[in-house]
Design a protein around this motif. Structure first.
Motif, mmCIF file in Angstrom:
data_model
loop_
_atom_site.group_PDB
_atom_site.id
_atom_site.type_symbol
_atom_site.label_atom_id
_atom_site.label_comp_id
_atom_site.label_asym_id
_atom_site.label_seq_id
_atom_site.Cartn_x
_atom_site.Cartn_y
_atom_site.Cartn_z
ATOM 1 N N LYS A 1 -5.518 -3.670 8.271
ATOM 2 C CA LYS A 1 -4.115 -3.741 8.667
ATOM 3 C C LYS A 1 -3.291 -4.492 7.626
ATOM 4 C CE LYS A 1 -3.603 -4.349 12.976
ATOM 5 N NZ LYS A 1 -3.571 -4.982 14.328
ATOM 6 N N GLY A 2 -2.222 -3.870 7.180
ATOM 7 C CA GLY A 2 -1.302 -4.520 6.251
ATOM 8 C C GLY A 2 -1.726 -4.469 4.796
ATOM 9 N N ILE A 3 -2.861 -3.846 4.496
ATOM 10 C CA ILE A 3 -3.330 -3.762 3.108
ATOM 11 C C ILE A 3 -3.448 -2.284 2.745
ATOM 12 C CG2 ILE A 3 -5.155 -4.360 1.465
ATOM 13 C CD1 ILE A 3 -5.830 -6.747 3.152
ATOM 14 N N GLU A 4 -2.508 -1.819 1.940
ATOM 15 C CA GLU A 4 -2.427 -0.388 1.649
ATOM 16 C C GLU A 4 -3.196 0.019 0.397
ATOM 17 O OE1 GLU A 4 -1.100 1.914 3.654
ATOM 18 O OE2 GLU A 4 -0.893 0.224 5.042
ATOM 19 N N ASN A 5 -3.807 -0.935 -0.300
ATOM 20 C CA ASN A 5 -4.509 -0.575 -1.539
ATOM 21 C C ASN A 5 -5.992 -0.979 -1.511
ATOM 22 O OD1 ASN A 5 -4.101 -3.303 -1.755
ATOM 23 N ND2 ASN A 5 -2.894 -3.219 -3.643
ATOM 24 N N LEU A 6 -6.538 -1.061 -0.298
ATOM 25 C CA LEU A 6 -7.965 -1.318 -0.135
ATOM 26 C C LEU A 6 -8.495 -0.418 0.976
ATOM 27 C CD1 LEU A 6 -10.592 -2.952 -0.653
ATOM 28 C CD2 LEU A 6 -9.769 -4.599 1.053
ATOM 29 N N TYR A 7 -9.527 0.353 0.669
ATOM 30 C CA TYR A 7 -10.162 1.228 1.655
ATOM 31 C C TYR A 7 -11.613 0.796 1.819
ATOM 32 C CZ TYR A 7 -11.107 5.480 4.335
ATOM 33 O OH TYR A 7 -11.419 6.355 5.346
#
Length: 355
Positions: free
Chosen positions: A309-315
């Motif tokens: 949640k809230g981290i768009e550059n870690l999968y």
């Protein structure tokens, strides 16, 4: 501009994600401290299944993954996958009856067999059971070889491999590009895929992400190549076993392998002796080695897949059932990373569900 993605981990999950991303046009860098094949993957039994004892949503994900294995094998020539069928009698009959009926109602191709039918399918069993379940569409992959082939084919699609590159810390979140500190400097990209197996929890924590995990040990014993003794996968009450294309018998106390106890070599020798006693014509079968893996498993036992949640550059992509799920996870991760499409089958398995 193509999206730049660093995939940490070249086991079967990381290899599949890297392959799907590269094939879709992303600029991919694969980072692994070992050679392609990873650390946990070479110690996997390799069973591809949607088998018994899981809730229906997880069954649906696994059955989709079985179909994706067939698609992937058609796209990557000579991928070492065989659909041999799986015989199961590793639980009490009443429990097997219940689980078989449940999975049949979901569409799994379960057949009930008696002793004579089991003996026809596996004529080298020394003592066939009076009752077993057969799922003819189950199969097996050679895990390390499959991961290596996916990495090689990802490179053909433009991916870059950094073997011997160890990730030390991640810097993700915010509006800047993601960074990976390694043992040889810092890498930058639009996104990081964390598929580092047992190392994933510490790496996630370095970027402020909680990923509770357990890593139970699993020991598998391997024979030297031998004449054909098994036609398919055998999930017996004493152990699980299969024979590879090159003739090696692989066995464990279950498909994940046995707890090694205080003396792994002695445990392996006992398993080998048990396996040999279960097979007619195995008198000259020779012990070769054992593998001891630590199964990367989110704390509740189910996959952790997606962006925290809230981290768009870690999968995040961590699961124990890596071999079965790899093609589906690779496809779904690439769709989510490149096109912001999250497959509904992943709904129960958000990476941030532990927060």
């Amino acid at each position: 501009m193509p999206r730049e993605v660093i995939v940490i981990g070249a086991g079967i999950i990381g290899a599949s994600i890297a392959w799907h991303l590269a094939k879709a046009g992303a600029k991919v860098t694969i980072l692994d401290k070992a050679e392609p094949g990873g650390v946990a993957t070479p110690c996997s039994f390799g069973w591809i299944n949607a088998s018994f004892g899981n809730p229906e949503p997880y069954y649906r994900l696994r059955i989709r993954a079985m179909a994706e294995w067939k698609r992937l094998a058609a796209e990557v020539p000579n991928l070492p996958v065989r659909w041999q069928g799986g015989l199961c009698w590793d639980r009490p009959r009443s429990e097997l009856e219940t689980l078989g009926a449940e999975h049949s109602s979901w569409g799994y191709g379960v057949r009930k067999l008696g002793r004579d039918e089991v003996a026809r399918i596996e004529p080298n069993l020394a003592d066939p059971p009076d009752f077993a379940l057969l799922v003819a569409e189950e199969g097996a992959a050679e895990p390390q070889a499959s991961a290596r082939m996916l990495v090689i084919d990802a490179q053909r699609h433009g991916a870059r491999l950094i073997a011997g590159g160890e990730a030390i810390a991640l810097h993700a979140g915010g509006t800047s590009r993601a960074r990976v500190e390694t043992n040889d400097g810092t890498l930058e990209a639009d996104e990081i895929v964390l598929a580092a197996g047992g190392a994933s929890a510490d790496l996630a924590a370095s970027s402020g992400v909680s990923l509770p995990m357990k890593t139970p040990p699993g020991l598998l014993v391997h024979s030297r190549p031998y004449a054909p003794l098994l036609n398919g996968l055998v999930m017996a009450d004493r152990l699980h076993m299969r024979q590879t294309a090159e003739g090696r018998l692989v066995a464990g106390a279950d498909y994940g392998g046995a707890d090694p106890g205080p003396n792994a070599e002695a445990t392996a020798r006992r398993l080998f002796d048990t396996m040999r006693s279960m097979l007619e014509g195995a008198g000259a079968l020779e012990y070769d080695s054992y593998t001891l893996g630590f199964r990367p498993t989110p704390l509740d036992g189910f996959p952790a897949l997606g962006r925290p949640k809230g981290i768009e550059n870690l999968y995040v992509a961590v699961t124990h059932s890596g071999v079965t799920l790899a093609p589906a996870i690779g496809l779904f991760a690439a769709q989510e990373i490149l096109d912001s499409i999250r497959d509904p089958l992943l709904a129960p398995y958000r990476a941030d569900r532990f927060d």
